[in-house]
Design an enzyme around this catalytic site. Structure first.
Site, short mmCIF file in Angstrom:
data_model
loop_
_atom_site.label_atom_id
_atom_site.label_comp_id
_atom_site.label_asym_id
_atom_site.label_seq_id
_atom_site.Cartn_x
_atom_site.Cartn_y
_atom_site.Cartn_z
N SER A 99 0.82 -1.22 0.00
CA SER A 99 0.00 0.00 0.00
C SER A 99 0.85 1.27 0.00
O SER A 99 0.31 2.36 -0.09
CB SER A 99 -0.93 0.01 1.21
OG SER A 99 -0.19 0.11 2.40
N CYS A 110 -18.54 -0.76 11.09
CA CYS A 110 -17.76 0.31 10.45
C CYS A 110 -16.44 -0.28 10.01
O CYS A 110 -16.33 -1.48 9.75
CB CYS A 110 -17.59 1.50 11.39
SG CYS A 110 -16.58 1.13 12.83
N CYS A 164 -2.55 9.15 6.98
CA CYS A 164 -2.76 8.77 5.59
C CYS A 164 -3.47 7.43 5.49
O CYS A 164 -4.22 7.17 4.57
CB CYS A 164 -1.42 8.70 4.85
SG CYS A 164 -0.65 10.31 4.68
N CYS A 170 12.28 28.19 21.29
CA CYS A 170 13.34 29.09 20.84
C CYS A 170 13.20 30.51 21.38
O CYS A 170 14.06 31.35 21.14
CB CYS A 170 13.40 29.10 19.31
SG CYS A 170 11.92 29.76 18.54
#
Lengths: 471, 110
Positions: A94, A424, A223, A305
């Site tokens: 994938s 689902c 993703c 910083c």
């Protein structure tokens, strides 16, 4: 022909002496280098010095995935002398639609080894250093300290904050990119590298200056969950390489490139710019957009910083777990777990269907329609989770028949109250859907059973149908 | 009849996935009342956010855009006319007709 210059003139006009510290800057290019890099060396602003700077540079690419593959290809092709790549993952099928530095023949190989195999074939001249484990608070400083510039090609907020913090502490410029679905973003941070705590001038921001707090864990998408288009993430990775090459070629990665008084020479400070690329597939496909957004400089109150940052962020602290990046970015909040009587395993549901106990029932599949389009359990009806929530919200606000939430074809002509099963993708949304349906009274005061299928279609594949095309 | 509320056009864009909360449309022309009706102060970005939530945010998962206190969810960048809103006074920035406000959700994938 003059080959040996004692002065190294940078495109911005500031000249820095090339002394013994910059070994290799006065040498000739080899014939092989000359041939290989000729096309980029003749570009205005490049030339021999710039090419030698690339050859003498060390770049660390963190993440060998969708961003890391294209970034590494161009960084290697341009002749950066030392390239480190760090990633703990292995190549999966994938990955290949976007992670073009890997190959079908290398599925199962460590991504770092796979990518370096590809890069060596592209350009054997650089030194490639593999790190086949993930970056962590314990190892980050030891690794990053060996490089001149870092590319953040990772995929999660906790690692992004860690990398930025360590880059600030070690005075390294950072080229950061990210991408999801059909959008990508890119920003150059801490460049030219500026020591922690210096805020009096318009010094460059770090990741925390731009993104002070991570989004809540329940709104973060990966993703794997949300999907990603290959060329979108590819463009961002290529752009990262472009920025890295530009910075190294013009020596902006050296701390000495900060002018003592930047106000006098604003040209030397790069306007921090966030590039956003996106396009649309779902609405009427319009044009793509590239936007360059002007970002604020280093923030006075930045944890990493800013003015007091030497007290809040140290290398020793990072190594010993302070700050705690996982906690800062939100531990995955455990989702509601329904009581046992409202749940059934995929295999038990299958068995009940097989032996005829479930003649009349409704099976709702709450995955997105793209997922549903690849396959579903026989008789399942698709009601995407977002749509279900939207309908539920409308009914709650304006009233109406709660059962309208069910697709028309099954809510009609049912004099009895067949049970509803909800499935689902992985078993989280379905639990919330069961709760919502009950809240709206679709269970008719307990007369109708509404049941969650534990573990979703993933469990269905594992327990019942191994051939199911699960994405 | 109530007097008509005077409005101004504001161009609002959503990116990084936020457009899915706003009818899947990345670009919107919003007719924003020039005054916040609750206290008659000039419309600022804070008022625009509440106006968007009230009138344009159709998606039920509002937590992707605003927190319970009505402030923007962390991780969303706001740009006013292509400039980071922190340079412009954040929620306090008073909008002018034709201003462009972009909401971008931070991405992390790679």
């Amino acid at each position: 022909m003059q080959l040996n210059s004692t002065e190294d003139s940078r495109p911005n006009g500031v000249a820095i002496a090339t002394n013994g510290e910059h070994n290799g800057f006065s040498r000739r290019l080899t014939d092989e280098e000359f041939d290989r890099y000729s096309r980029q060396m003749i570009v205005p602003g490049m030339g021999r010095e710039a090419q030698l700077r690339l050859i003498n540079s060390k770049v660390l690419i963190i993440g060998g995935g969708g961003l890391g593959c294209p970034a590494a290809q161009y960084v290697a092709g341009a002749g950066v002398g030392t390239i480190g790549i760090i990633d703990g993952d292995v190549v999966e099928p994938s990955n290949l639609h976007r992670q073009v530095g890997h190959a079908t023949s290398r599925i199962g190989m460590k991504k770092v080894d796979s990518l370096i195999t590809h890069l060596r074939d592209l350009n054997p001249l650089p030194t490639y250093t593999p790190y086949t484990y993930p970056i962590s608070p314990e190892n980050a400083a030891d690794i990053i300290s060996q490089y001149d510039l870092v590319l953040d090609c990772t995929d999660n907020p906790a690692t992004r904050y860690l990398i930025s913090d360590v880059c600030v502490l070690l005075c390294k410029p950072l080229v950061s990119a990210a991408s999801i679905q059909k959008s990508g973003q890119l920003i150059v941070l801490n460049c030219p590298p500026t020591p922690q705590g210096k805020v009096d001038k318009k010094y460059p921001p770090c990741y925390r200056c731009c993104f002070r707090k991570p989004p809540p864990a329940n709104t973060q998408l990966s993703c794997g969950e949300a999907g990603i288009m290959g060329p979108v993430v590819g463009l961002m990775g290529v752009a990262q390489a472009g920025e890295a090459i530009k910075i190294l070629a013009s020596a902006l990665h050296l701390p000495s490139s900060i002018p003592s008084n930047p106000e006098d020479d604003p040209h030397n400070l790069i306007q921090p710019t966030l590039l956003i690329y996106s396009y649309d597939l779902t609405a009427a496909p319009g044009p793509f957009t590239f936007r360059a957004l002007k970002m604020a400089p280093r923030k006075k109150n930045c944890f990493a910083c800013g003015e007091n940052s030497p007290q809040t962020l140290t290398l020793e602290g990072v190594k010993s777990g302070n700050p705690n990046y996982i906690q800062f970015c939100g531990i995955q909040t455990p989702k509601i777990v329904l009581p046992e009587q409202d749940r059934i395993t995929a295999s038990a549901y299958h068995a009940a269907r097989q032996n005829g106990q479930l003649q009349n029932h409704i099976l709702l599949d709450t995955r997105e329609k793209e997922h549903f389009s690849f396959g579903s359990i026989d008789g399942a009806v698709n009601v995407p989770f977002g749509k279900l929530l939207m309908k539920a919200a409308t009914i709650k606000r304006h009233g109406g028949d709660a059962e309208e939430i069910l697709p028309v074809e099954i809510s009609e002509d049912q004099k009895d109250v067949p049970p509803i099963f909800v499935v689902c993708r992985r078993g989280l949304d379905s639990q919330e859907a069961v709760e919502k349906l009950k809240e709206l009274g679709v269970d008719r005061g307990g007369k109708r059973k509404i049941v969650d299928i534990i573990g979703g279609m993933k469990a269905w594949k594992e327990e019942v149908d191994p051939s199911f095309p699960f994405i | 009849m109530a007097p008509e509320i005077e409005t101004m056009p504001i161009w609002v864009d959503f990116a990084g996935g936020l457009q899915t909360l706003f009818s899947n449309k990345p670009n919107h022309m919003i007719s924003l009342p020039i005054f916040n009706p609750s206290d008659f102060s000039p419309a600022n970005v804070g008022f625009l956010i509440s106006h968007l939530v009230k009138n344009h945010l159709k998606h039920p998962q509002t937590e992707f855009f605003v927190q319970e206190d009505g402030h923007l969810t962390p991780g969303i960048l706001v740009l006013i006319n292509d400039v980071d809103w922190e340079l412009e006074g954040e929620e306090e920035y008073e909008l002018k007709p034709g201003d462009n406000v972009i909401f971008v959700s931070t991405m992390h994938g790679g």
